[in-house]
Design a protein around this motif. Sequence first.
Motif, short mmCIF file in Angstrom:
data_model
loop_
_atom_site.label_atom_id
_atom_site.label_comp_id
_atom_site.label_asym_id
_atom_site.label_seq_id
_atom_site.Cartn_x
_atom_site.Cartn_y
_atom_site.Cartn_z
N SER A 173 0.83 -1.21 0.00
CA SER A 173 0.00 0.00 0.00
C SER A 173 0.86 1.26 0.00
CB SER A 173 -0.92 0.00 1.23
OG SER A 173 -0.17 -0.09 2.43
N SER A 174 2.05 1.18 0.58
CA SER A 174 2.94 2.34 0.63
C SER A 174 3.42 2.75 -0.76
CB SER A 174 4.15 2.04 1.52
OG SER A 174 4.85 0.90 1.07
N THR A 175 3.39 1.82 -1.71
CA THR A 175 3.80 2.13 -3.09
C THR A 175 2.73 2.94 -3.80
OG1 THR A 175 5.06 0.06 -3.16
CG2 THR A 175 4.58 1.12 -5.28
N TRP A 176 1.50 2.83 -3.32
CA TRP A 176 0.37 3.49 -3.98
C TRP A 176 -0.38 4.37 -2.98
CZ3 TRP A 176 0.73 2.29 -9.05
CH2 TRP A 176 1.36 1.10 -9.38
N PRO A 177 0.17 5.53 -2.63
CA PRO A 177 -0.53 6.40 -1.67
C PRO A 177 -1.85 6.94 -2.21
CG PRO A 177 1.36 7.52 -2.65
CD PRO A 177 1.44 6.10 -3.07
N ARG A 178 -2.02 6.95 -3.51
CA ARG A 178 -3.28 7.34 -4.15
C ARG A 178 -3.75 6.16 -5.02
NH1 ARG A 178 -2.54 10.46 -0.88
NH2 ARG A 178 -2.48 12.75 -0.93
N THR A 180 -5.06 3.35 -4.20
CA THR A 180 -4.38 2.18 -3.63
C THR A 180 -4.96 0.87 -4.13
OG1 THR A 180 -3.99 3.50 -1.63
CG2 THR A 180 -3.63 1.12 -1.47
N SER A 396 6.62 -1.06 9.36
CA SER A 396 5.36 -0.34 9.61
C SER A 396 4.59 -0.99 10.75
CB SER A 396 4.51 -0.28 8.35
OG SER A 396 4.14 -1.58 7.94
#
Length: 546
Positions: A173-178, A180, A396
């Motif tokens: 999910s951190s790769t796609w902040p928008r 997701t 995380s």
Amino acid sequence: MGVVVWILANCIITIGFSAFVSKLLLQIVVGWYLRRRTTSRRITILARVKLEEAQYQLSASESPSLDDGEWEKVEKHTAGSAKNGEEADDEWEGIIGFFHPFCNAGGGGERVLWAAIKATQKRWPKAVCCIYTGDHEAGKNEILERVQNRFNIKLHPPTVVFLYLSTRHYVLSSTWPRFTLLGQSLGSIVLAFDAFSLLVPDIFIDTMGYAFALAFSKFCFSKIPTGAYVHYPTISTDMLGSLDTSPALGKGLNAGTGKGLRGFLKKRYWHLFANFYSRVGGSVDLVMTNSSWTASHIRTLWGPTRTKRRKPYALSVVFPPCAVDDIINAIPLNAESEAKREPTVLYIAQFRPEKNHALLLRSFARFLKSHHKLEEKEQQPGSPKLVLIGSVRDASDATRVYELRLLAHELHLTPNHITFITDASFPTILSHLAAASVGANCMWNEHFGIGVVEYQAAGLIPVVNDSGGPKMDIVIDWEGGETGFKAGTEEEYAQGFAEVFGMDGEKRLEMRKRARGRARAFGEEEFEKRWICEVGNLVEMVGVVR
């Protein structure tokens, strides 16, 4: 005018035909490329498996297998027979690819993976189980050792192969902040390409919920059977509805975010994604779900497309394997054990955002404020404690544990009131299950709730979220009485804890016994039988397409 219509019609037909031919050529080219690229690795893997099997049998020749009894138990229900002169399917020696990029995470989803592989090994001992994973920090021996320590599951090492993916970050999910949901789904296609670049299996099974990866498999290799074990729909009608609910109701991380222009756009985006999700899910040959709740949503989303594509196998519910027998055998449930139980609330769950540990901390702090009344009435000796047990997957998760410790400090929960235990072994978990009185679950729409079943098997009284699998399948009336309590808010959870600790000892023991009775429906043997039955259909499909 007729000529114009004729020309337009032919143009449309030509364009459609060209698109169809282009898609077909792309499928052929990509599939051919991946098979050609991995042929030599396939030969190497099969040769290595045979060598390791020979070495294993040689070293174990003087020691009978500890699993023989279990093997016979499964074969009574699943033994195959040869048809029309063909070899019996228990002699099948193909390769099953398990798509589970986080296989070393140590959660409930991983228990399903390893129990599934164990059942597969016992049913098809010559089959090779290849796990596509991104856990580069752990080798084969280390992972299998952790599986045995964490889940008490012993596998047959020679036929287990790990293939390490290099693009797992695309599904974080951190790769796609928008965007997701869409980003992770598209990322799973990249990850699937990575997997097939390592090895093209004979059967491809996703056990994490990457429907787009299964669709990519079917696109590249139309004749390779695909299977899905769905823990949780990527998107559901409940998620769409939660956008308009108050965050105070605790209905997921996106509750209350559907307001205003941004909320409107988010709704449109989610509805569009749900449409894509329905289409790709319809391509899966065989679908298993872990609960009635998950099944109802997947049936709604994937059902119409699967019907349209005439998929031969109906969606089925295969409850996850829970260590019910191990727990029951290890933990007595009687008046003597009741007297030894401590006033402890136990929560077993990965330290992930959706598990909503913060809600439990606030609820427990609220309960403590009113607990002095119980002490004055001498209904419950000792000060109640909260124990949180869960695996930590990455930095995380470790940060989340630290933030929970800070929240506990803000709520004036001292070390005498709360304990954090990360990456606990199975014996450690058993000791806490034997000592605690209450088992908590705070996730909204928990897809199933393996931890809740473990509570019941151990004789704990569950106080769970009034949603999802715990509500529909687990904490239900059994043998004429309740097996636990349901809650949704801080007040309701605090009240649930007070109800348990305030009960008469004999009445509390009766409820514990009913809870244990309900847990027996979710044992490992039942999972093995259902899993083998379903995967047997995929094995048959391999024979048909060849």
